[in-house]
Design a protein around this motif. Structure first.
Motif, PDB file in Angstrom:
ATOM      1  N   UNK A 195       0.810  -1.024  -0.135  1.00 30.57           N
ATOM      2  CA  UNK A 195       0.090  -0.123   0.052  1.00 30.57           C
ATOM      3  C   UNK A 195       0.714   1.146   0.018  1.00 30.57           C
ATOM      4  N   UNK A 196       2.029   1.379   1.003  1.00 31.91           N
ATOM      5  CA  UNK A 196       2.551   2.448   1.027  1.00 31.91           C
ATOM      6  C   UNK A 196       3.429   2.775  -0.175  1.00 31.91           C
ATOM      7  N   UNK A 197       3.915   1.683  -0.559  1.00 35.80           N
ATOM      8  CA  UNK A 197       5.143   1.692  -2.016  1.00 35.80           C
ATOM      9  C   UNK A 197       4.095   2.179  -3.170  1.00 35.80           C
ATOM     10  N   UNK A 198       2.723   1.710  -3.148  1.00 35.89           N
ATOM     11  CA  UNK A 198       1.816   2.124  -4.253  1.00 35.89           C
ATOM     12  C   UNK A 198       1.420   3.634  -4.099  1.00 35.89           C
ATOM     13  N   UNK A 199       0.998   4.112  -2.884  1.00 35.03           N
ATOM     14  CA  UNK A 199       0.854   5.530  -2.723  1.00 35.03           C
ATOM     15  C   UNK A 199       2.140   6.400  -3.142  1.00 35.03           C
ATOM     16  N   UNK A 200       3.421   5.799  -2.763  1.00 34.17           N
ATOM     17  CA  UNK A 200       4.649   6.783  -2.829  1.00 34.17           C
ATOM     18  C   UNK A 200       4.958   6.942  -4.167  1.00 34.17           C
ATOM     19  N   UNK A 201       4.701   5.950  -5.117  1.00 37.14           N
ATOM     20  CA  UNK A 201       4.984   5.889  -6.721  1.00 37.14           C
ATOM     21  C   UNK A 201       3.858   6.900  -7.129  1.00 37.14           C
ATOM     22  N   UNK A 202       2.505   6.668  -6.635  1.00 38.38           N
ATOM     23  CA  UNK A 202       1.471   7.426  -7.111  1.00 38.38           C
ATOM     24  C   UNK A 202       1.887   9.142  -7.023  1.00 38.38           C
ATOM     25  N   UNK A 203       2.232   9.452  -5.744  1.00 39.98           N
ATOM     26  CA  UNK A 203       2.409  10.816  -5.378  1.00 39.98           C
ATOM     27  C   UNK A 203       3.617  11.195  -6.503  1.00 39.98           C
ATOM     28  N   UNK A 204       4.422  10.447  -6.677  1.00 38.65           N
ATOM     29  CA  UNK A 204       5.660  10.881  -7.408  1.00 38.65           C
ATOM     30  C   UNK A 204       5.390  10.954  -8.850  1.00 38.65           C
ATOM     31  N   UNK A 205       4.717   9.974  -9.526  1.00 40.92           N
ATOM     32  CA  UNK A 205       4.291   9.915 -10.910  1.00 40.92           C
ATOM     33  C   UNK A 205       3.180  11.214 -11.179  1.00 40.92           C
ATOM     34  N   UNK A 206       2.187  11.451 -10.273  1.00 44.54           N
ATOM     35  CA  UNK A 206       1.504  12.506 -10.453  1.00 44.54           C
ATOM     36  C   UNK A 206       1.869  13.914  -9.919  1.00 44.54           C
ATOM     37  N   UNK A 207       3.020  13.925  -9.524  1.00 48.31           N
ATOM     38  CA  UNK A 207       3.498  15.231  -8.998  1.00 48.31           C
ATOM     39  C   UNK A 207       2.456  15.872  -7.843  1.00 48.31           C
ATOM     40  N   UNK A 208       2.279  14.923  -7.001  1.00 44.03           N
ATOM     41  CA  UNK A 208       1.354  15.443  -6.030  1.00 44.03           C
ATOM     42  C   UNK A 208       1.874  16.038  -4.907  1.00 44.03           C
ATOM     43  N   UNK A 209       1.728  17.091  -4.487  1.00 41.49           N
ATOM     44  CA  UNK A 209       2.589  17.690  -3.277  1.00 41.49           C
ATOM     45  C   UNK A 209       1.789  17.814  -1.706  1.00 41.49           C
ATOM     46  N   UNK A 210       0.499  17.688  -1.791  1.00 39.67           N
ATOM     47  CA  UNK A 210      -0.338  17.631  -0.702  1.00 39.67           C
ATOM     48  C   UNK A 210       0.512  16.673   0.299  1.00 39.67           C
ATOM     49  N   UNK A 211       0.377  17.083   1.751  1.00 38.72           N
ATOM     50  CA  UNK A 211       0.469  16.341   2.659  1.00 38.72           C
ATOM     51  C   UNK A 211      -0.280  15.113   2.848  1.00 38.72           C
ATOM     52  N   UNK A 212       0.524  13.986   2.816  1.00 37.41           N
ATOM     53  CA  UNK A 212      -0.464  12.525   2.981  1.00 37.41           C
ATOM     54  C   UNK A 212       0.139  11.932   3.982  1.00 37.41           C
ATOM     55  N   UNK A 213      -0.622  11.446   4.912  1.00 37.45           N
ATOM     56  CA  UNK A 213      -0.052  11.018   6.275  1.00 37.45           C
ATOM     57  C   UNK A 213      -0.826   9.324   6.281  1.00 37.45           C
ATOM     58  N   UNK A 214      -0.065   8.237   6.645  1.00 39.14           N
ATOM     59  CA  UNK A 214      -0.668   6.979   6.756  1.00 39.14           C
ATOM     60  C   UNK A 214      -0.293   6.394   8.092  1.00 39.14           C
ATOM     61  N   UNK A 215      -1.306   6.046   8.874  1.00 34.46           N
ATOM     62  CA  UNK A 215      -1.194   5.184  10.133  1.00 34.46           C
ATOM     63  C   UNK A 215      -1.477   3.712  10.144  1.00 34.46           C
ATOM     64  N   UNK A 216      -0.413   3.046   9.986  1.00 36.68           N
ATOM     65  CA  UNK A 216      -0.536   1.643   9.809  1.00 36.68           C
ATOM     66  C   UNK A 216      -0.587   0.894  11.327  1.00 36.68           C
ATOM     67  N   UNK A 217      -0.794  -0.283  11.467  1.00 38.29           N
ATOM     68  CA  UNK A 217      -0.737  -0.875  12.698  1.00 38.29           C
ATOM     69  C   UNK A 217       0.740  -0.758  13.129  1.00 38.29           C
ATOM     70  N   UNK A 218       0.936  -0.874  14.313  1.00 33.08           N
ATOM     71  CA  UNK A 218       2.539  -0.898  15.029  1.00 33.08           C
ATOM     72  C   UNK A 218       3.155  -2.030  14.576  1.00 33.08           C
ATOM     73  N   UNK A 219       2.694  -3.069  14.076  1.00 33.99           N
ATOM     74  CA  UNK A 219       3.278  -4.279  13.661  1.00 33.99           C
ATOM     75  C   UNK A 219       3.710  -3.948  12.307  1.00 33.99           C
ATOM     76  N   UNK A 220       3.241  -3.273  11.502  1.00 37.23           N
ATOM     77  CA  UNK A 220       3.677  -2.940  10.331  1.00 37.23           C
ATOM     78  C   UNK A 220       4.269  -1.756   9.840  1.00 37.23           C
ATOM     79  N   UNK A 221       4.868  -1.140  11.108  1.00 39.53           N
ATOM     80  CA  UNK A 221       5.891   0.135  11.049  1.00 39.53           C
ATOM     81  C   UNK A 221       7.143  -0.748  10.417  1.00 39.53           C
ATOM     82  N   UNK A 222       7.972   0.369   9.592  1.00 39.39           N
ATOM     83  CA  UNK A 222       9.078  -0.494   8.621  1.00 39.39           C
ATOM     84  C   UNK A 222       9.897   0.876   8.266  1.00 39.39           C
ATOM     85  N   UNK A 223      10.963   0.403   7.650  1.00 43.78           N
ATOM     86  CA  UNK A 223      11.740   1.607   7.211  1.00 43.78           C
ATOM     87  C   UNK A 223      11.415   1.625   5.763  1.00 43.78           C
TER      88      UNK A 223
END
Ligand code: PEP
Length: 236
Positions: free
Chosen positions: A20-48
């Protein structure tokens, strides 16, 4: 520029969160979207994650400690491992389903404030308070600011009526207009609306004065719907 945030609650796995996060990241890059986007996953899914600068991963919750004996909780040692510097505090499910008191919430707020975290601070009234009227609703909301430093620089507020969260019932545009105006009059911080926001009502909600963005649960868990809502946010 409007803000959009996704609260996963107790949904998605580590694997699906990464996709999900990688998909959104690519989307923001490809579409040149500058809005602030925040995602709050479960604690077990936090990652680098390696992310564009306007996409932030935050924690849905954490205790107000670095580490210690608080079974089932995480502290800043665990958040630091993934560079997390953003947290949701005061969400209605933590207040009403998990019994967090205003005192606990204020302690948590002050701890994360002292560490410079970006705090998304949520307030909102239950149905019986809403039904009692505007004075009661505002009184209830002001009490949810007890012990909360509203001058804190790194603060975003979210108004989320409890009766509209995860229920499919969205507050009326008039209700949102009234409450946002009242809150903004007292507190000059970005103010999100949350409560059954979805692709079909987002545009109208973002057009309300004093709505600086949205915090979205259920309808943000599908990545294509979330992308559609990011697009609507960009165009507002
Ligand atoms: C939320 O979790 O903050 C929320 C608003 O949920 P939903 O969109 O499902 O009402």
């Amino acid at each position: 520029m409007k803000i959009i945030a996704s609260n996963f609650k107790t949904n998605h796995t580590r694997k699906s969160t990464k996709e999900f996060v990688e998909n959104i990241n690519k989307f923001l890059k490809d579409e040149n979207i500058d809005n602030e986007v925040l995602i709050f996953p479960t604690a077990t899914s936090l990652d680098e994650f390696s992310l564009v600068k306007n996409l932030t991963i935050g924690s849905q919750n954490a205790y107000y400690v670095k580490n210690g004996s608080f079974t089932g909780e995480i502290g800043t040692d665990q958040l630091d491992e993934f560079g997390i510097k953003t947290i949701l505090i005061g969400h209605s499910e933590r207040r009403h389903k998990l019994g967090e008191s205003q005192k606990d919430i204020a302690l948590k707020y002050n701890y994360y404030k002292s560490l410079g975290y970006k705090i998304i601070y949520c307030v909102g009234e239950p149905l019986e308070v809403y039904e009692a009227g505007l004075t009661e609703t505002l009184g209830y909301i002001w009490e949810q600011f007890d012990g909360i430093d509203l001058d804190y620089d790194n603060l975003i507020l979210a108004y989320e009526p409890v009766w509209a969260i995860g229920t499919g019932v969205v507050a009326s545009l008039d209700d949102i207009t009234t409450i946002h105006k009242k809150i903004k009059k007292k507190i000059s911080k970005p103010l999100l609306y949350g409560g059954s926001v979805k692709p079909t009502n987002l545009d109208a909600i973002l057009k309300i004065p004093n709505v600086d963005g949205t915090l979205i649960g259920t309808s943000s868990w599908n990545v294509e719907d979330f992308k559609q809502m990011i697009k609507i946010t960009k165009d507002n």
